[in-house]
Motif scaffolding. Sequence first.
Motif, PDB file in Angstrom:
ATOM      1  N   ASP A  81      -2.819  -3.087  -4.430  1.00 45.00           N
ATOM      2  CA  ASP A  81      -2.214  -2.503  -5.631  1.00 45.00           C
ATOM      3  C   ASP A  81      -1.638  -1.142  -5.286  1.00 45.00           C
ATOM      4  O   ASP A  81      -2.380  -0.165  -5.164  1.00 45.00           O
ATOM      5  CB  ASP A  81      -3.263  -2.362  -6.742  1.00 45.00           C
ATOM      6  CG  ASP A  81      -3.616  -3.689  -7.374  1.00 45.00           C
ATOM      7  OD1 ASP A  81      -2.798  -4.621  -7.276  1.00 45.00           O
ATOM      8  OD2 ASP A  81      -4.703  -3.798  -7.953  1.00 45.00           O
ATOM      9  N   HIS A 118      -0.789 -11.297 -14.569  1.00 45.24           N
ATOM     10  CA  HIS A 118      -1.893 -10.766 -13.766  1.00 45.24           C
ATOM     11  C   HIS A 118      -2.808 -11.929 -13.452  1.00 45.24           C
ATOM     12  O   HIS A 118      -2.993 -12.813 -14.289  1.00 45.24           O
ATOM     13  CB  HIS A 118      -2.655  -9.663 -14.506  1.00 45.24           C
ATOM     14  CG  HIS A 118      -3.520  -8.845 -13.596  1.00 45.24           C
ATOM     15  ND1 HIS A 118      -4.763  -9.266 -13.187  1.00 45.24           N
ATOM     16  CD2 HIS A 118      -3.313  -7.647 -12.997  1.00 45.24           C
ATOM     17  CE1 HIS A 118      -5.289  -8.350 -12.384  1.00 45.24           C
ATOM     18  NE2 HIS A 118      -4.439  -7.371 -12.243  1.00 45.24           N
ATOM     19  N   GLN A 178      -5.762  -0.088  -0.633  1.00 51.90           N
ATOM     20  CA  GLN A 178      -6.793   0.250  -1.609  1.00 51.90           C
ATOM     21  C   GLN A 178      -8.082   0.683  -0.925  1.00 51.90           C
ATOM     22  O   GLN A 178      -8.738   1.638  -1.350  1.00 51.90           O
ATOM     23  CB  GLN A 178      -7.068  -0.942  -2.523  1.00 51.90           C
ATOM     24  CG  GLN A 178      -5.935  -1.255  -3.468  1.00 51.90           C
ATOM     25  CD  GLN A 178      -6.209  -2.531  -4.250  1.00 51.90           C
ATOM     26  OE1 GLN A 178      -5.448  -3.476  -4.156  1.00 51.90           O
ATOM     27  NE2 GLN A 178      -7.282  -2.575  -5.008  1.00 51.90           N
ATOM     28  N   HIS A 213       0.129  -9.916  -3.409  1.00 53.01           N
ATOM     29  CA  HIS A 213      -0.135  -9.354  -4.735  1.00 53.01           C
ATOM     30  C   HIS A 213      -0.013  -7.834  -4.732  1.00 53.01           C
ATOM     31  O   HIS A 213      -0.482  -7.160  -3.819  1.00 53.01           O
ATOM     32  CB  HIS A 213      -1.550  -9.724  -5.182  1.00 53.01           C
ATOM     33  CG  HIS A 213      -2.024  -8.933  -6.364  1.00 53.01           C
ATOM     34  ND1 HIS A 213      -1.763  -9.325  -7.665  1.00 53.01           N
ATOM     35  CD2 HIS A 213      -2.721  -7.775  -6.454  1.00 53.01           C
ATOM     36  CE1 HIS A 213      -2.287  -8.437  -8.499  1.00 53.01           C
ATOM     37  NE2 HIS A 213      -2.877  -7.491  -7.780  1.00 53.01           N
ATOM     38  N   SER A 214       0.624  -7.314  -5.755  1.00 52.03           N
ATOM     39  CA  SER A 214       0.492  -5.902  -6.134  1.00 52.03           C
ATOM     40  C   SER A 214       0.829  -5.791  -7.605  1.00 52.03           C
ATOM     41  O   SER A 214       1.881  -6.251  -8.048  1.00 52.03           O
ATOM     42  CB  SER A 214       1.414  -4.977  -5.342  1.00 52.03           C
ATOM     43  OG  SER A 214       1.296  -3.642  -5.854  1.00 52.03           O
ATOM     44  N   CYS A 215      -0.075  -5.201  -8.353  1.00 54.03           N
ATOM     45  CA  CYS A 215       0.217  -4.920  -9.753  1.00 54.03           C
ATOM     46  C   CYS A 215       1.324  -3.873  -9.849  1.00 54.03           C
ATOM     47  O   CYS A 215       1.598  -3.138  -8.902  1.00 54.03           O
ATOM     48  CB  CYS A 215      -1.033  -4.385 -10.466  1.00 54.03           C
ATOM     49  SG  CYS A 215      -2.372  -5.563 -10.590  1.00 54.03           S
ATOM     50  N   GLN A 225       5.101  -8.358 -13.081  1.00 51.87           N
ATOM     51  CA  GLN A 225       4.396  -7.714 -14.200  1.00 51.87           C
ATOM     52  C   GLN A 225       5.450  -7.351 -15.236  1.00 51.87           C
ATOM     53  O   GLN A 225       6.181  -6.374 -15.097  1.00 51.87           O
ATOM     54  CB  GLN A 225       3.618  -6.481 -13.737  1.00 51.87           C
ATOM     55  CG  GLN A 225       2.780  -5.867 -14.849  1.00 51.87           C
ATOM     56  CD  GLN A 225       1.792  -4.843 -14.342  1.00 51.87           C
ATOM     57  OE1 GLN A 225       1.151  -5.038 -13.309  1.00 51.87           O
ATOM     58  NE2 GLN A 225       1.648  -3.738 -15.057  1.00 51.87           N
TER      59      GLN A 225
END
Length: 344
Positions: free
Chosen positions: A200, A323, A144, A239-241, A263
């Motif tokens: 993300d 989330h 990011q 974490h990664s959406c 998700q």
Amino acid sequence: MTHKERFFATINREVIDRPASWFGLPVPAALPGLFKYFNVSTIEELKFKIDDDIFPVIVPYNNPPYNDIGCALNFRKDGDGGSQDERTLTAPGFFEDMTDVSRIEDFKWPDPHAHIDVVESLRRAKAISPEYVRMGIMWSAHFQDACAAFGMENALITMMAYPEMFQAVVDRIVDFYLKTNEVFYEATKGYLDAVLIGNDFGSQLSLMVSPDDLRQFIFPGTKKLVEQAKSYGLKVVHHSCGSIFPVIGDLFDLGVDVIHPIQALATDMNPEKLKETFPDKGAFFGGVDAQQLLVNGTPEQVKEAVHHLKSIFPTGLILSPSHEAVLPDIKPENLEAIFLANKE
């Protein structure tokens, strides 16, 4: 089981009394409604009330007005870099027009020793009872940040047209986070159990870039960050959406212990597919849909979803919203339903 025993047994896919759980990180705008509903005055009181297992340790990174390690690198060319909620990847970045690797040090890279309060770091970690899981919120989002360094569109163009330049910026960002994390890990040595790092790189439907691009440019840095955390005896939550199914195996192979989050509505992220594909490889986090269910559903529907998740993952899944950021539009009674159902 103690909270900590439950966490480690869950991620090790061992027999548990119930899945470990995490409430998440409520944004400031959500707190008044949560405090009113649960009749508490602090987030710590709320977590005790619902019998949560994991307590975050927020890194005291002094960079006014944000004081947020997630905003440590401000690559925006003009104006303020923005808080976490306000940051944009569409603004022109410092390296927007650069292709010369020798100019990497033109950016004023922060000295983490000048920004991290080591005394406060230890105080925050020690303030949490050792009965609970103490998880450092590190982020270390080198993908990011690389996108912000050029501006998103220019970053992806540079990645293809000038790969050496893109890689040099990524590597320098990773170096910054390795130094930053070391300061925090040393300050809290013996008082942390896990860390949350992440990037993300998933959209609702697919990855933002190809799996091979991530493997070439991003995952070598991820490996360094994971190995560093493991050298301090910490479990690593990544974490990664979004839809990241094609690279979940890669993350486990890099040493990640837990993928955050499931998700629920993203492509290929349904729990049945994840359990079938990764029956004994790492663990997962999340699964309770925060896009629709927790916003528009009823407590009974939430409980039904939790029981469904527990039937698929009797162990190996830490229950939480899909989330980590708990937003104001999520109904407090639906959040409560997660923890009530988990004990049923």
